[in-house]
Design an enzyme around this catalytic site. Structure first.
Site, short mmCIF file in Angstrom:
data_model
loop_
_atom_site.label_atom_id
_atom_site.label_comp_id
_atom_site.label_asym_id
_atom_site.label_seq_id
_atom_site.Cartn_x
_atom_site.Cartn_y
_atom_site.Cartn_z
N ALA A 94 36.36 -42.03 47.40
CA ALA A 94 35.84 -42.02 46.04
C ALA A 94 34.60 -42.90 45.90
O ALA A 94 33.65 -42.54 45.20
CB ALA A 94 36.94 -42.49 45.09
N HIS A 142 40.48 -72.95 48.89
CA HIS A 142 41.76 -73.21 49.55
C HIS A 142 42.85 -73.42 48.51
O HIS A 142 42.59 -74.09 47.51
CB HIS A 142 41.63 -74.47 50.42
CG HIS A 142 42.92 -74.86 51.07
ND1 HIS A 142 43.41 -74.17 52.15
CD2 HIS A 142 43.81 -75.83 50.79
CE1 HIS A 142 44.56 -74.72 52.52
NE2 HIS A 142 44.83 -75.74 51.71
P1 FAD Z 1 36.99 -34.57 43.24
O1 FAD Z 1 37.53 -35.85 42.79
O2 FAD Z 1 37.85 -33.67 44.04
O3 FAD Z 1 36.51 -33.81 41.92
C1 FAD Z 1 36.01 -32.52 41.94
C2 FAD Z 1 36.21 -31.91 40.56
O4 FAD Z 1 35.46 -30.71 40.48
C3 FAD Z 1 37.66 -31.53 40.25
O5 FAD Z 1 38.07 -32.18 39.07
C4 FAD Z 1 37.63 -30.02 40.09
O6 FAD Z 1 38.51 -29.57 39.08
C5 FAD Z 1 36.19 -29.77 39.71
N1 FAD Z 1 35.67 -28.46 40.09
C6 FAD Z 1 35.59 -27.91 41.33
N2 FAD Z 1 34.98 -26.72 41.30
C7 FAD Z 1 34.66 -26.49 40.00
C8 FAD Z 1 34.00 -25.42 39.34
N3 FAD Z 1 33.52 -24.36 39.99
N4 FAD Z 1 33.85 -25.50 38.01
C9 FAD Z 1 34.31 -26.58 37.31
N5 FAD Z 1 34.93 -27.62 37.90
C10 FAD Z 1 35.09 -27.58 39.23
N6 FAD Z 1 39.73 -42.23 47.97
C11 FAD Z 1 39.47 -43.55 47.95
O7 FAD Z 1 38.31 -43.95 48.08
N7 FAD Z 1 40.47 -44.47 47.77
C12 FAD Z 1 41.77 -44.10 47.64
O8 FAD Z 1 42.65 -44.94 47.48
C13 FAD Z 1 42.07 -42.71 47.67
N8 FAD Z 1 43.33 -42.28 47.52
C14 FAD Z 1 43.59 -40.94 47.52
C15 FAD Z 1 44.92 -40.54 47.39
C16 FAD Z 1 45.23 -39.18 47.38
C17 FAD Z 1 46.67 -38.76 47.23
C18 FAD Z 1 44.18 -38.22 47.49
C19 FAD Z 1 44.49 -36.76 47.45
C20 FAD Z 1 42.86 -38.62 47.64
C21 FAD Z 1 42.56 -39.98 47.67
N9 FAD Z 1 41.25 -40.44 47.83
C22 FAD Z 1 40.99 -41.79 47.84
C23 FAD Z 1 40.12 -39.51 47.99
C24 FAD Z 1 39.36 -39.34 46.65
O9 FAD Z 1 40.27 -38.85 45.69
C25 FAD Z 1 38.20 -38.38 46.84
O10 FAD Z 1 37.36 -38.84 47.88
C26 FAD Z 1 37.37 -38.27 45.56
O11 FAD Z 1 38.15 -37.83 44.48
C27 FAD Z 1 36.19 -37.31 45.77
O12 FAD Z 1 35.46 -37.21 44.59
P2 FAD Z 1 34.60 -35.90 44.27
O13 FAD Z 1 33.90 -36.18 43.00
O14 FAD Z 1 33.82 -35.51 45.45
O15 FAD Z 1 35.66 -34.72 44.08
#
Ligand code: FAD
Ligand code: NAD
Length: 467
Positions: free
Chosen positions: A322, A446
């Site tokens: 994230a 500390h």
């Molecule tokens: P996402 O968060 O996947 O968001 C993409 C969004 O786009 C979604 O809401 C989706 O609905 C929307 N979307 C897609 N296509 C379309 C479309 N055509 N039209 C409209 N909307 C659309 N990362 C960390 O750094 N620390 C952690 O502790 C961590 N824990 C995690 C635990 C779990 C169980 C999981 C599954 C993941 C974890 N991650 C963690 C990874 C992190 O969640 C992702 O790296 C991060 O969410 C990626 O962000 P993003 O914006 O690329 O995509």
């Protein structure tokens, strides 16, 4: 058809997309963000935040049980603790709801228009959004596009999702505790959720295909985790693959390295074997972007191969974290606003919220040597830390890797209770090009667990005081 136009169109409101949209709005660019589900994306709704909430509750519960047991050393006595998972899940949902609404508020404050629905490209500048209320579709034309569609769980062909077989998404919302839980994949999610469910009271087995859990982390960092899993009673099968459900669906069939096949009884099976970029269903074919495997290729400014189209976050591949997505999101907004920016980060921290936690930043000793550096290393074990002793949690250590010639710090890794909170200190040291002497001569308060960072740096210089 309802028609709109804007300067910046962001597809997806996860950490990558919402950060890009908020920053674009702050910079005065007319911005629209389209999201099909909830603001906050995977991270906030079905990833980082809910998983950390459950891990915290499970930790707390296991600590209460531990201190209530006869083994307690603290003199704490509490009667018959128990967990009501449905209540825990409700508490977790409240946190998620609060944060997701918070993101909506931040988008609004930055002047960003939110559109609910699924975006599909008809060309490199135009999307059509099907809105959920089955009103007329909306056509949005934009000067710049930021793709932030994220990722989804990988499904195993022989163990498809459905019935007892679930992904991390469902595992974050179980309202009753499975007695026997099999976790397929001993990576980030498998370890984090597997340990949490064992602490809640399930009997957990982790099935990992390679010969080590958390195969992307070095064996020295993983050792304390393996010790703790054993102590908790988690069964770990390495070199083992899940090859399908048993015919009566009462268990999972496992094939081990010696090719023998056995059945593991399971009330629930969570498959956590990685995540894949979301590249289908939104018209990627209309854009014809260069790809790196399934991910969309980007340059140091997160530009794709099509002019005016950027991509950020999990869609752009590993590491799918994230904080990387958020950093890319701000970078792109600033580039579009005309600022000179490029991806020049020294390091992206990686944290596993296992028990104990792991943090890695920069190069491990082996990686540094492979890159041709002559290195020196320092280590400080938590068993020698006064603060760790007062917290009754002394497993783990901090390791600092530096160039032998000028002592420039190349990497910092550690494993230990709550070490995630030191990840910013580790990353800051690398970003500021710290030398061992800089950390060694910085006064560390500390008693804190962070003193281990100072001591490990001094150790590399042959000057450690407390070991
Ligand atoms: P996402 O968060 O996947 O968001 C993409 C969004 O786009 C979604 O809401 C989706 O609905 C929307 N979307 C897609 N296509 C379309 C479309 N055509 N039209 C409209 N909307 C659309 N990362 C960390 O750094 N620390 C952690 O502790 C961590 N824990 C995690 C635990 C779990 C169980 C999981 C599954 C993941 C974890 N991650 C963690 C990874 C992190 O969640 C992702 O790296 C991060 O969410 C990626 O962000 P993003 O914006 O690329 O995509
Ligand atoms: P992962 O890549 O971390 O781990 C997947 C594991 O499954 C690997 O160890 C792999 O060897 C194993 N595996 C693959 N196929 C298998 C099979 N058929 N049988 C048994 N084992 C198999 O993936 P994940 O745990 O699903 O997490 C996905 C991504 O989400 C992570 O890579 C990470 O980017 C992100 N994430 C981050 C955090 C965090 O930052 N704390 C937490 C959770 C998820």
């Amino acid at each position: 058809m309802n028609q709109q136009s804007c300067t910046v169109l962001v597809v997806g409101a996860g950490p990558g997309g919402y950060t890009a949209a908020i920053r674009s709005g702050q910079l005065g660019l007319k911005t629209i963000v389209v999201e099909n589900a909830k603001a906050g994306g995977t991270c906030l709704n079905i990833g980082c935040i809910p998983s950390k909430a459950l891990i915290h509750a499970a930790d707390l519960y296991s600590k209460v049980l531990e201190s209530a047991s006869e083994k307690t050393k603290f003199g704490i006595h509490s009667e018959n603790p128990r967990i009501e998972l449905a209540e825990t899940i409700r508490w977790k949902d409240q946190i998620v709801h609060r944060l997701s609404s918070g993101i909506e508020g931040l988008l609004e404050k930055a002047g960003v228009q939110r559109v609910q629905g699924w975006a599909r490209f008809i060309d490199g500048k135009t999307v059509v959004v099907e809105t959920p209320d089955s009103g007329p579709p909306m056509e949005i034309r934009a000067e710049y596009i930021i793709l932030a569609t994220g990722s989804r769980p990988v499904e195993l062909r022989d163990l498809p999702f459905g019935g007892k077989v679930i992904s991390s998404t469902e595992a974050l919302s179980l309202t009753s505790l499975p007695e026997k839980l099999v976790v397929v994949g001993g990576g980030y999610i498998g370890l984090e959720l597997g340990s949490a469910y064992q602490k809640f009271g399930s009997k957990v087995t982790i099935v990992e295909a390679t010969d080590q859990i958390l195969p992307n982390f070095d064996a020295e960092l993983v050792r304390p985790i393996s010790r703790r899993l054993k102590q908790l009673g988690v069964t770990v099968l390495t070199g083992a693959m899940a090859i399908g459900m048993a015919d009566d669906s009462k268990g999972v069939m496992i094939k081990t390295a010696d090719n023998s096949i056995s059945e593991l009884p399971a009330d629930q099976v969570v498959v956590t074997v990685g995540r894949a970029p979301v590249v289908d269903g939104w018209g990627l074919e209309e854009l014809d972007l260069d790809r790196n495997g399934s991910a969309v290729s980007v340059d140091s400014g997160c530009r794709t191969s099509m002019s005016g189209v950027f991509a950020v976050g999990d869609l752009t591949g590993e590491p799918m974290l994230a904080h990387r997505a958020m950093a890319q999101g701000s970078l792109v907004a600033e580039i579009i606003a005309g600022k000179r920016r490029r991806w020049d980060k020294v390091a992206i921290p990686a944290v596993v919220y296992s028990d104990p936690e792991i943090v890695t930043v920069g190069l491990s000793p082996d990686q540094a040597r492979q890159e041709g550096f002559e290195v020196i290393e320092g280590r400080f074990p938590y068993s020698a830390s006064g603060r760790a002793l007062t917290m009754s949690d002394t497993d783990g250590f901090i390791r600092v890797v530096a160039r032998a010639d000028n002592h420039l710090v190349l990497g910092i890794q550690g494993v230990g209770a709550d070490i995630s909170e030191l990840s910013s200190a580790f990353t800051l040291a690398l970003e500021m090009a710290a030398r061992l002497e800089d950390i060694g001569e910085t006064i560390h308060a500390h008693p804190t667990r962070s003193e281990a960072l100072q001591e490990a740096s001094l150790h590399a210089l042959g000057m450690a005081i407390h070991i």
